[in-house]
Design a protein around this motif. Structure first.
Motif, mmCIF file in Angstrom:
data_model
loop_
_atom_site.group_PDB
_atom_site.id
_atom_site.type_symbol
_atom_site.label_atom_id
_atom_site.label_comp_id
_atom_site.label_asym_id
_atom_site.label_seq_id
_atom_site.Cartn_x
_atom_site.Cartn_y
_atom_site.Cartn_z
ATOM 1 N N GLU A 117 0.862 -1.178 0.000
ATOM 2 C CA GLU A 117 0.000 0.000 0.000
ATOM 3 C C GLU A 117 0.893 1.220 0.000
ATOM 4 N N GLY A 118 0.369 2.288 -0.575
ATOM 5 C CA GLY A 118 1.158 3.504 -0.612
ATOM 6 C C GLY A 118 0.536 4.549 -1.501
ATOM 7 N N GLU A 119 1.404 5.321 -2.147
ATOM 8 C CA GLU A 119 0.917 6.425 -2.955
ATOM 9 C C GLU A 119 1.770 6.607 -4.199
ATOM 10 N N PHE A 120 1.130 7.124 -5.235
ATOM 11 C CA PHE A 120 1.791 7.469 -6.480
ATOM 12 C C PHE A 120 1.442 8.907 -6.810
ATOM 13 N N ASN A 121 2.453 9.701 -7.123
ATOM 14 C CA ASN A 121 2.211 11.088 -7.512
ATOM 15 C C ASN A 121 2.339 11.188 -9.025
ATOM 16 N N GLU A 122 1.220 11.490 -9.665
ATOM 17 C CA GLU A 122 1.158 11.551 -11.118
ATOM 18 C C GLU A 122 2.015 12.693 -11.683
ATOM 19 N N ALA A 123 2.198 13.762 -10.918
ATOM 20 C CA ALA A 123 2.974 14.913 -11.389
ATOM 21 C C ALA A 123 4.479 14.646 -11.348
ATOM 22 N N THR A 124 4.951 13.980 -10.299
ATOM 23 C CA THR A 124 6.390 13.721 -10.147
ATOM 24 C C THR A 124 6.802 12.349 -10.678
ATOM 25 N N HIS A 125 5.815 11.500 -10.963
ATOM 26 C CA HIS A 125 6.052 10.124 -11.435
ATOM 27 C C HIS A 125 6.821 9.299 -10.417
ATOM 28 N N HIS A 126 6.593 9.584 -9.130
ATOM 29 C CA HIS A 126 7.270 8.886 -8.042
ATOM 30 C C HIS A 126 6.238 8.145 -7.190
ATOM 31 N N ALA A 127 6.596 6.935 -6.765
ATOM 32 C CA ALA A 127 5.719 6.136 -5.902
ATOM 33 C C ALA A 127 6.494 5.684 -4.672
ATOM 34 N N ARG A 128 5.756 5.530 -3.595
ATOM 35 C CA ARG A 128 6.322 5.029 -2.332
ATOM 36 C C ARG A 128 5.336 3.995 -1.794
ATOM 37 N N TYR A 129 5.833 2.787 -1.528
ATOM 38 C CA TYR A 129 4.985 1.708 -1.043
ATOM 39 C C TYR A 129 5.622 1.028 0.165
ATOM 40 N N THR A 130 4.776 0.416 0.967
ATOM 41 C CA THR A 130 5.211 -0.476 2.027
ATOM 42 C C THR A 130 4.577 -1.830 1.750
ATOM 43 N N ALA A 131 5.400 -2.888 1.757
ATOM 44 C CA ALA A 131 4.909 -4.240 1.478
ATOM 45 C C ALA A 131 4.925 -5.074 2.754
ATOM 46 N N PHE A 132 3.903 -5.920 2.878
ATOM 47 C CA PHE A 132 3.739 -6.800 4.030
ATOM 48 C C PHE A 132 3.538 -8.216 3.525
ATOM 49 N N LEU A 133 4.168 -9.162 4.187
ATOM 50 C CA LEU A 133 4.072 -10.578 3.829
ATOM 51 C C LEU A 133 2.982 -11.249 4.639
ATOM 52 N N GLN A 134 2.160 -12.043 3.958
ATOM 53 C CA GLN A 134 1.170 -12.854 4.672
ATOM 54 C C GLN A 134 1.892 -14.118 5.144
ATOM 55 N N PRO A 135 1.872 -14.391 6.445
ATOM 56 C CA PRO A 135 2.559 -15.595 6.939
ATOM 57 C C PRO A 135 1.951 -16.858 6.343
ATOM 58 N N THR A 136 2.787 -17.873 6.172
ATOM 59 C CA THR A 136 2.283 -19.150 5.668
ATOM 60 C C THR A 136 1.571 -19.888 6.804
ATOM 61 N N LEU A 137 0.609 -20.677 6.407
ATOM 62 C CA LEU A 137 -0.123 -21.484 7.401
ATOM 63 C C LEU A 137 0.705 -22.719 7.739
ATOM 64 N N PRO A 138 0.629 -23.193 8.974
ATOM 65 C CA PRO A 138 1.336 -24.423 9.316
ATOM 66 C C PRO A 138 0.758 -25.594 8.527
ATOM 67 N N ALA A 139 1.590 -26.558 8.236
ATOM 68 C CA ALA A 139 1.126 -27.754 7.522
ATOM 69 C C ALA A 139 0.086 -28.482 8.340
ATOM 70 N N ALA A 140 -0.918 -29.017 7.655
ATOM 71 C CA ALA A 140 -2.015 -29.723 8.346
ATOM 72 C C ALA A 140 -1.595 -31.094 8.802
#
Length: 140
Positions: A117-140
């Protein structure tokens, strides 16, 4: 609970060749940037496909991260950008990412889901995002 993966600073590069010519929507452009995080740091190249709209657009980014130790990690995303009015250059963006890699050092990312999630500025053509990993589920 989502785990922090990286922050990204991206810039549009006019004339840069796309990573792929096939994507969901119209090819908008490509660029580069950097990612930095607790487990993942490197350079990023990206290509963006969109279904444009004046205040809402569907987005499908494709990206490749090359880590400092030479690994290549790819992700394909699906998400949306929104802005308050057609003249506002600031877009709020969120997307789900599907991550793949053939590098065994990063096998914990192969097939993982992440969100950015983050933002993109159409005027400057610059984006800044933060990424988050979804943890894996334990094996059944």
């Amino acid at each position: 609970m989502l785990e922090p993966l990286f922050t990204a600073e991206l810039d549009y590069q006019p004339g840069m060749a796309p990573l792929t010519s096939e994507g969901d929507g119209a090819l908008v452009g490509s660029g580069d940037g950097a990612v930095q995080g607790p487990k993942l740091t490197g350079k990023l190249e990206w290509t963006l496909f969109e279904q444009p709209g004046s205040t809402v657009c569907a987005m499908a980014p494709v990206a490749r991260i090359t880590t400092g130790d030479g690994a290549q990690i790819r992700f394909d995303g699906r998400g949306f950008g929104t802005r308050p009015s057609p003249g506002d250059p600031s877009w709020r963006v969120a997307a789900t990412l599907y991550v793949t890699t053939g590098d065994s050092r990063y096998s914990w990312l192969d097939g993982a889901l992440a969100l950015w999630e983050g933002e993109f500025n159409e005027a400057t053509h610059h984006a800044r995002y933060t990424a988050f990993l979804q943890p894996t589920l334990p094996a059944a």
